[in-house]
Design a protein around this motif. Structure first.
Motif: not given
Length: 490
Positions: A75-84, A47-58
């Motif tokens: 399964v999607i993984t995101l991150q905000q600045p300064g956060e886990a 799974v890509e958004l704007g050309g960058e990977k953000i997760g996968y699908r099975q």
């Protein structure tokens, strides 16, 4: 539940961004139309958004006796600045007969702050829908459309058609609105491994998604536009799909640049905005917001008493008092707290106490993954402005006060995700005080002329938030000017 801070303690309000981005990102999972695949097969996708990977699908399909079972996990993984980084998982499951007749379907959403389950089963001529957050259960029934299809049935229908151009119209179940919507598929044969290109139009969406399939109508690649960026899911092997990656931040496109920097003095008065862009996004008239159609857009004046919203009908006030799945005013703990903090007779005093409680109860570090009910927000103390608004509205209703949720934008003068002087997507509460709807915000603090309401919700349904989000990228604030008043008139 977290211990309530002592009186006199304060917490500096910080901007909250609702789950618009996350919900829109996962909009491909809202419809019961998972990618098709042959029985007995397992497929993996990146799974890509704007050309960058953000997760996968099975995706997995198997035949058990006379049933065809399809399962997909996103399964999607995101991150905000300064956060886990935060990971969210959505699992869809479909059960159909060998000739493609729907039997049951389900959706499970899991994240740090929210766990939602929707299970639906065909019973006679109806679809029985049950949703739960682990604390409450909501059941509804829908009349079953004759053309209702799910993944295997869609694949069979396409295979049974003939010609180099194929079209299919059917009803799909929307997990967001809990309703059926019409889907239109139009396909054309092309050369290569991606043998077919289909446009996928769901409901009233303006921009269709694109499916690219093989000769067996297994979807190998999906493309859609979310907030101006391209979301792509494409086949690769398991190692490719599960390969580690660095979570990236895709939130800045949700921030809208302010045309000018507005001082505190201006925000305490009356500000006039000129909005342009998506004409389908019509700001509502409220007691605090006057709206006029002008120059192909909207002129919006905001202050504590700018608007002239009509007094609500009795039925509207009744709806604003009702407990709903998302605004769970009948939750026993919410009822107890409302009784404890809502002892004053004056509605504004009650709301001030409830607003302070929610502000101190919710974690100062917002969690943007998932979408939690008021009950979940109270139990975990996790979430962002959406959970703030749902919990505050539930407490207000439990205290006997009609409450609704405003969805829109809020001006931010402090640093938010590395940016200042921007409008951030936001949600807050409006309460009927007997003469007007008044705004209260446990996330940012006191209402001012930097709040622009774009929609109102009495139920708190996810679809109300995602509907606004889908249009935010096309909205522009052309101008903002302080309006000098004289004798109460501009």
């Amino acid at each position: 539940m977290r211990e309530t801070p002592h009186c006199g303690e304060s917490r500096k309000p910080r901007p909250m961004r609702p789950h618009y981005f996350f919900q829109k990102l996962l909009s491909i999972m809202l419809f019961a139309c998972a990618s098709s695949l042959s029985a007995g097969l397992e497929r993996w996708q990146t799974v890509e958004l704007g050309g960058e990977k953000i997760g996968y699908r099975q995706l997995v399909r198997e035949i058990v006796d006379d049933r065809v079972l399809t399962r997909e996990e996103l399964v999607i993984t995101l991150q905000q600045p300064g956060e886990a980084s935060r990971t969210s998982t959505i699992i869809l499951e479909f059960e159909e007969t060998r000739d493609g007749q729907p039997l049951s379907l389900s959706k499970k959403v899991s994240s740090q702050s929210a766990n939602q389950t929707i299970e639906a089963r065909v019973e006679g001529g109806e679809l029985r829908v049950e949703r739960s957050d682990g604390r409450q259960v909501d059941v509804s029934r829908l009349v079953l459309p004759d053309d209702f299809l799910m993944p295997y049935g869609i694949q069979l229908a396409l295979r049974n058609a003939a010609g180099d151009a194929r079209e299919l119209q059917f009803s799909a179940f929307n997990f967001s609105t809990l309703a059926f919507e019409t889907v239109r598929l139009k396909g054309q044969r092309q050369s290569g491994e991606l043998a077919w290109h289909f446009t996928y139009q769901q409901g009233r969406t303006v921009q269709p998604s694109h499916w690219f399939t093989n000769e067996g109508f297994e979807v190998l690649r999906e493309e859609s536009v979310t907030g101006g960026e391209t979301l792509v899911l494409y086949d690769c092997d398991k190692a490719c799909a599960l390969a580690p990656f660095s979570p990236t931040t895709h939130v800045y496109r949700q921030l809208i640049r302010a045309p000018v920097r507005m001082p505190e003095a201006a925000l305490r008065g009356r500000v006039r905005y000129q909005l342009s862009g998506d004409s389908t996004l019509v700001p509502p008239e409220t007691a605090e917001q006057a709206v006029v159609s002008r120059n192909g857009g909207w002129q919006v004046d905001i202050c504590t008493d700018c608007g002239a919203e009509d007094a609500p009908e009795a039925s509207v006030l009744e709806a604003a008092r009702q407990s709903t799945y998302w605004i769970a005013a009948d939750d026993p703990e919410i009822q107890r707290l409302a009784s404890e903090f809502g002892a004053e007779e004056e509605s504004l005093d009650v709301m001030a106490r409830l607003t302070r409680f929610v502000s101190l109860h919710m974690n100062a570090q917002p969690d943007y993954a998932g979408f939690a009910t008021a009950s979940e927000a109270l139990a975990s103390g996790q979430g962002d402005c959406t959970e703030h608004a749902l919990l505050l509205a539930a407490l207000a209703r439990a205290a006997g006060l009609p409450a609704r949720i405003a969805i829109g934008l809020a001006y931010n003068t402090e640093r938010f995700l590395g940016r200042k002087y921007v409008f951030v997507p936001h949600a807050w509460v409006q309460v009927w005080d007997g003469s007007a709807w008044r705004s209260f915000d446990s996330g940012l603090g006191e209402f001012h002329a930097g709040y622009i309401a774009l929609a109102l919700s009495y139920s708190g349904e996810v679809a109300h938030f995602t509907r606004v989000n889908a249009r935010l990228h096309a909205l522009q604030i052309q101008s903002a000017a302080r309006v000098q008043t004289q004798g109460g008139k501009p």
